[in-house]
Design a protein around this motif. Structure first.
Motif, PDB file in Angstrom:
ATOM      1  N   MET A 282       0.312 -11.312 -50.800  1.00  0.00           N
ATOM      2  CA  MET A 282      -0.951 -11.803 -51.352  1.00  0.00           C
ATOM      3  C   MET A 282      -2.111 -11.244 -50.546  1.00  0.00           C
ATOM      4  O   MET A 282      -1.998 -11.025 -49.342  1.00  0.00           O
ATOM      5  CB  MET A 282      -0.985 -13.333 -51.326  1.00  0.00           C
ATOM      6  CG  MET A 282      -2.274 -13.938 -51.881  1.00  0.00           C
ATOM      7  SD  MET A 282      -2.273 -15.747 -51.868  1.00  0.00           S
ATOM      8  CE  MET A 282      -1.042 -16.069 -53.129  1.00  0.00           C
ATOM      9  N   SER A 283      -3.235 -11.014 -51.222  1.00  0.00           N
ATOM     10  CA  SER A 283      -4.444 -10.530 -50.559  1.00  0.00           C
ATOM     11  C   SER A 283      -5.458 -11.664 -50.465  1.00  0.00           C
ATOM     12  O   SER A 283      -5.584 -12.488 -51.374  1.00  0.00           O
ATOM     13  CB  SER A 283      -5.051  -9.359 -51.334  1.00  0.00           C
ATOM     14  OG  SER A 283      -4.171  -8.252 -51.347  1.00  0.00           O
ATOM     15  N   VAL A 284      -6.195 -11.691 -49.354  1.00  0.00           N
ATOM     16  CA  VAL A 284      -7.150 -12.767 -49.081  1.00  0.00           C
ATOM     17  C   VAL A 284      -8.470 -12.159 -48.640  1.00  0.00           C
ATOM     18  O   VAL A 284      -8.511 -11.323 -47.735  1.00  0.00           O
ATOM     19  CB  VAL A 284      -6.622 -13.719 -47.980  1.00  0.00           C
ATOM     20  CG1 VAL A 284      -7.631 -14.822 -47.694  1.00  0.00           C
ATOM     21  CG2 VAL A 284      -5.278 -14.302 -48.377  1.00  0.00           C
ATOM     22  N   LEU A 285      -9.558 -12.590 -49.287  1.00  0.00           N
ATOM     23  CA  LEU A 285     -10.911 -12.178 -48.901  1.00  0.00           C
ATOM     24  C   LEU A 285     -11.521 -13.290 -48.064  1.00  0.00           C
ATOM     25  O   LEU A 285     -11.623 -14.437 -48.511  1.00  0.00           O
ATOM     26  CB  LEU A 285     -11.764 -11.916 -50.144  1.00  0.00           C
ATOM     27  CG  LEU A 285     -13.259 -11.627 -49.893  1.00  0.00           C
ATOM     28  CD1 LEU A 285     -13.442 -10.341 -49.086  1.00  0.00           C
ATOM     29  CD2 LEU A 285     -14.011 -11.550 -51.228  1.00  0.00           C
ATOM     30  N   LEU A 286     -11.918 -12.948 -46.826  1.00  0.00           N
ATOM     31  CA  LEU A 286     -12.537 -13.922 -45.926  1.00  0.00           C
ATOM     32  C   LEU A 286     -14.054 -13.834 -46.018  1.00  0.00           C
ATOM     33  O   LEU A 286     -14.629 -12.733 -46.053  1.00  0.00           O
ATOM     34  CB  LEU A 286     -12.099 -13.664 -44.484  1.00  0.00           C
ATOM     35  CG  LEU A 286     -10.703 -14.142 -44.073  1.00  0.00           C
ATOM     36  CD1 LEU A 286     -10.446 -13.784 -42.616  1.00  0.00           C
ATOM     37  CD2 LEU A 286     -10.557 -15.640 -44.281  1.00  0.00           C
ATOM     38  N   LEU A 287     -14.705 -14.998 -46.010  1.00  0.00           N
ATOM     39  CA  LEU A 287     -16.153 -15.090 -46.132  1.00  0.00           C
ATOM     40  C   LEU A 287     -16.705 -15.975 -45.022  1.00  0.00           C
ATOM     41  O   LEU A 287     -16.220 -17.104 -44.817  1.00  0.00           O
ATOM     42  CB  LEU A 287     -16.546 -15.691 -47.487  1.00  0.00           C
ATOM     43  CG  LEU A 287     -15.901 -15.079 -48.732  1.00  0.00           C
ATOM     44  CD1 LEU A 287     -16.205 -15.939 -49.949  1.00  0.00           C
ATOM     45  CD2 LEU A 287     -16.413 -13.659 -48.940  1.00  0.00           C
ATOM     46  N   ARG A 288     -17.707 -15.483 -44.325  1.00  0.00           N
ATOM     47  CA  ARG A 288     -18.396 -16.294 -43.315  1.00  0.00           C
ATOM     48  C   ARG A 288     -19.656 -16.864 -43.956  1.00  0.00           C
ATOM     49  O   ARG A 288     -20.555 -16.124 -44.359  1.00  0.00           O
ATOM     50  CB  ARG A 288     -18.759 -15.460 -42.092  1.00  0.00           C
ATOM     51  CG  ARG A 288     -19.433 -16.260 -40.970  1.00  0.00           C
ATOM     52  CD  ARG A 288     -19.742 -15.359 -39.775  1.00  0.00           C
ATOM     53  NE  ARG A 288     -20.297 -16.122 -38.672  1.00  0.00           N
ATOM     54  CZ  ARG A 288     -21.592 -16.377 -38.504  1.00  0.00           C
ATOM     55  NH1 ARG A 288     -22.465 -15.923 -39.401  1.00  0.00           N
ATOM     56  NH2 ARG A 288     -22.016 -17.067 -37.464  1.00  0.00           N
TER      57      ARG A 288
ATOM     58  N   LEU B 185      -2.993 -17.473 -47.905  1.00  0.00           N
ATOM     59  CA  LEU B 185      -4.358 -17.942 -47.670  1.00  0.00           C
ATOM     60  C   LEU B 185      -4.442 -18.832 -46.428  1.00  0.00           C
ATOM     61  O   LEU B 185      -5.302 -18.623 -45.555  1.00  0.00           O
ATOM     62  CB  LEU B 185      -4.873 -18.681 -48.906  1.00  0.00           C
ATOM     63  CG  LEU B 185      -6.338 -19.136 -48.882  1.00  0.00           C
ATOM     64  CD1 LEU B 185      -6.944 -19.061 -50.279  1.00  0.00           C
ATOM     65  CD2 LEU B 185      -6.481 -20.551 -48.349  1.00  0.00           C
ATOM     66  N   GLU B 186      -3.575 -19.814 -46.317  1.00  0.00           N
ATOM     67  CA  GLU B 186      -3.649 -20.719 -45.164  1.00  0.00           C
ATOM     68  C   GLU B 186      -3.369 -19.981 -43.858  1.00  0.00           C
ATOM     69  O   GLU B 186      -4.044 -20.212 -42.842  1.00  0.00           O
ATOM     70  CB  GLU B 186      -2.655 -21.874 -45.329  1.00  0.00           C
ATOM     71  CG  GLU B 186      -2.704 -22.863 -44.178  1.00  0.00           C
ATOM     72  CD  GLU B 186      -1.795 -24.067 -44.368  1.00  0.00           C
ATOM     73  OE1 GLU B 186      -1.556 -24.794 -43.371  1.00  0.00           O
ATOM     74  OE2 GLU B 186      -1.315 -24.286 -45.501  1.00  0.00           O
ATOM     75  N   ASP B 187      -2.397 -19.077 -43.867  1.00  0.00           N
ATOM     76  CA  ASP B 187      -2.072 -18.331 -42.649  1.00  0.00           C
ATOM     77  C   ASP B 187      -3.247 -17.469 -42.198  1.00  0.00           C
ATOM     78  O   ASP B 187      -3.534 -17.372 -40.996  1.00  0.00           O
ATOM     79  CB  ASP B 187      -0.841 -17.461 -42.878  1.00  0.00           C
ATOM     80  CG  ASP B 187       0.418 -18.282 -43.130  1.00  0.00           C
ATOM     81  OD1 ASP B 187       0.444 -19.459 -42.724  1.00  0.00           O
ATOM     82  OD2 ASP B 187       1.360 -17.745 -43.745  1.00  0.00           O
ATOM     83  N   VAL B 188      -3.922 -16.836 -43.152  1.00  0.00           N
ATOM     84  CA  VAL B 188      -5.062 -15.989 -42.805  1.00  0.00           C
ATOM     85  C   VAL B 188      -6.201 -16.833 -42.229  1.00  0.00           C
ATOM     86  O   VAL B 188      -6.848 -16.451 -41.238  1.00  0.00           O
ATOM     87  CB  VAL B 188      -5.536 -15.196 -44.041  1.00  0.00           C
ATOM     88  CG1 VAL B 188      -6.842 -14.461 -43.749  1.00  0.00           C
ATOM     89  CG2 VAL B 188      -4.462 -14.197 -44.472  1.00  0.00           C
TER      90      VAL B 188
ATOM     91  N   GLU C 105     -11.047 -28.238 -39.023  1.00  0.00           N
ATOM     92  CA  GLU C 105     -10.502 -28.820 -40.246  1.00  0.00           C
ATOM     93  C   GLU C 105     -10.261 -27.763 -41.311  1.00  0.00           C
ATOM     94  O   GLU C 105     -11.063 -26.822 -41.469  1.00  0.00           O
ATOM     95  CB  GLU C 105     -11.460 -29.884 -40.793  1.00  0.00           C
ATOM     96  CG  GLU C 105     -10.941 -30.608 -42.014  1.00  0.00           C
ATOM     97  CD  GLU C 105     -11.909 -31.650 -42.548  1.00  0.00           C
ATOM     98  OE1 GLU C 105     -11.525 -32.400 -43.458  1.00  0.00           O
ATOM     99  OE2 GLU C 105     -13.051 -31.703 -42.054  1.00  0.00           O
ATOM    100  N   LEU C 106      -9.170 -27.919 -42.061  1.00  0.00           N
ATOM    101  CA  LEU C 106      -8.854 -27.067 -43.199  1.00  0.00           C
ATOM    102  C   LEU C 106      -8.927 -27.886 -44.486  1.00  0.00           C
ATOM    103  O   LEU C 106      -8.470 -29.026 -44.528  1.00  0.00           O
ATOM    104  CB  LEU C 106      -7.448 -26.473 -43.065  1.00  0.00           C
ATOM    105  CG  LEU C 106      -7.229 -25.377 -42.013  1.00  0.00           C
ATOM    106  CD1 LEU C 106      -5.745 -25.039 -41.941  1.00  0.00           C
ATOM    107  CD2 LEU C 106      -8.047 -24.140 -42.326  1.00  0.00           C
TER     108      LEU C 106
END
Length: 234
Positions: A1-7, A148-151, A174-175
Motif C-alpha cells: 500500500m502507498s501512503v501520502l503524508l501531510l504536515r 497507513l498506521e505503520d507509516v 495520539e492516533l
C-alpha cells in the motif's frame, strides 16, 4: 500500500464536522472531509466536480502538537435593497491555535503521486478547515510504502522546538484512524464527503478508532523531579 503524508500546521486551524447555524465548532484533530477538500483544491477541482476517488482513500491522523481551543465572536450586517441594515445573530467560531498534525491518506500510488505534485503547486488556495486558516510550511512529506498506521508510527515527530522543551522526555502522540469494519466500540462521525456542491452538500458516516498512542522519545524535554530521591528511594 502507498501512503501520502501531510504536515498540517498553522497559526489557526478549524475542523468542523457537526457545526450548525451560529456555532461553528472544531474537532481536536483534522477531519477526513477537511483534508479531502484541501487535496481537491490543490488539484484544482471545483466544488461541483466528482470526489469519489478521494473520498475512498483511507485516512488517519497523528497529533504531534496539541493545540489550544480559542473562541471568536463575529457579527455581520445584512443589507437588502430598499431597506435598513439588519444585524445578524452573533456567531461563535472555534479554532485550534499552535497545533501540528501529521495526516495520512492511503490508496492507489498513481493518485497519491499526483496529489503530492499538486500540493507543491496548488491550483486553488489551501487552508486548514476554513479560509481564514492558511497552512504554514510545506504540506506534503511525500509518498511512502507500507500500511497507513505503520507509516504514521514511524514518521519523525513534527512538533516545534519550543513545544518539545515544554514536554517530558517521553511523549505519547495520539492516533485517530479509519476503523476497519467490525471494530468494537468504534466512534462514528459524519465526515465522508460525498459532494462539495453548495446546492447539495452531502456527507456520509465513517467509523473511527483510537489505537495505542505513539511513544516518542524527547531528549529536549524537561526532566521530571524524582521526589523519592529525597528519601533515599522508594
Amino acid at each position: 500500500m502507498s501512503v501520502l503524508l501531510l504536515r498540517l500546521a498553522g497559526p489557526m486551524q478549524s475542523w468542523g464536522d457537526s457545526s450548525r447555524f451560529n456555532k461553528r465548532r472544531t474537532r481536536a484533530e483534522p477531519t477526513k472531509s477537511g483534508v479531502i477538500g484541501l487535496l481537491a483544491a490543490a488539484q484544482g477541482r471545483r466544488r461541483t466536480d466528482a470526489i469519489e476517488d478521494l473520498a475512498a482513500l483511507s485516512f488517519g491522523v497523528r497529533v504531534d502538537q496539541q493545540g489550544r481551543i480559542e473562541r471568536d465572536f463575529q457579527t455581520a450586517i445584512q443589507r437588502l435593497p430598499g431597506s435598513k441594515p439588519v444585524a445578524m445573530p452573533l456567531s461563535h467560531r472555534y479554532y485550534l491555535t499552535d497545533a501540528v498534525f501529521l495526516a495520512a491518506v492511503a490508496g492507489d500510488q498513481a493518485l497519491l503521486e499526483g496529489l503530492h505534485e499538486a500540493l507543491g503547486a496548488p491550483r486553488f488556495p489551501l487552508y486548514l478547515g476554513r479560509r481564514s486558516c492558511p497552512p504554514m510550511g510545506e504540506i506534503s512529506l511525500g509518498v511512502h510504502d507500507g500500511e497507513l498506521e505503520d507509516v504514521l508510527r514511524a514518521a519523525p515527530w513534527q512538533a516545534a522546538a519550543w513545544y518539545r522543551r515544554q514536554q517530558g522526555q517521553r511523549v505519547d502522540l495520539e492516533l485517530v484512524l479509519d476503523a476497519p469494519p467490525g471494530t468494537p466500540l468504534a466512534e462514528t462521525s459524519r465526515d465522508v464527503p460525498l459532494s462539495f456542491d453548495p446546492e447539495r452538500r452531502e456527507y456520509g458516516w465513517r467509523d473511527i478508532t483510537r489505537p495505542d498512542p505513539v511513544a516518542m522519545s524527547n531528549p529536549d524535554g524537561r526532566v521530571e523531579p524524582d521526589f523519592f530521591a529525597v528519601y533515599g528511594g522508594a
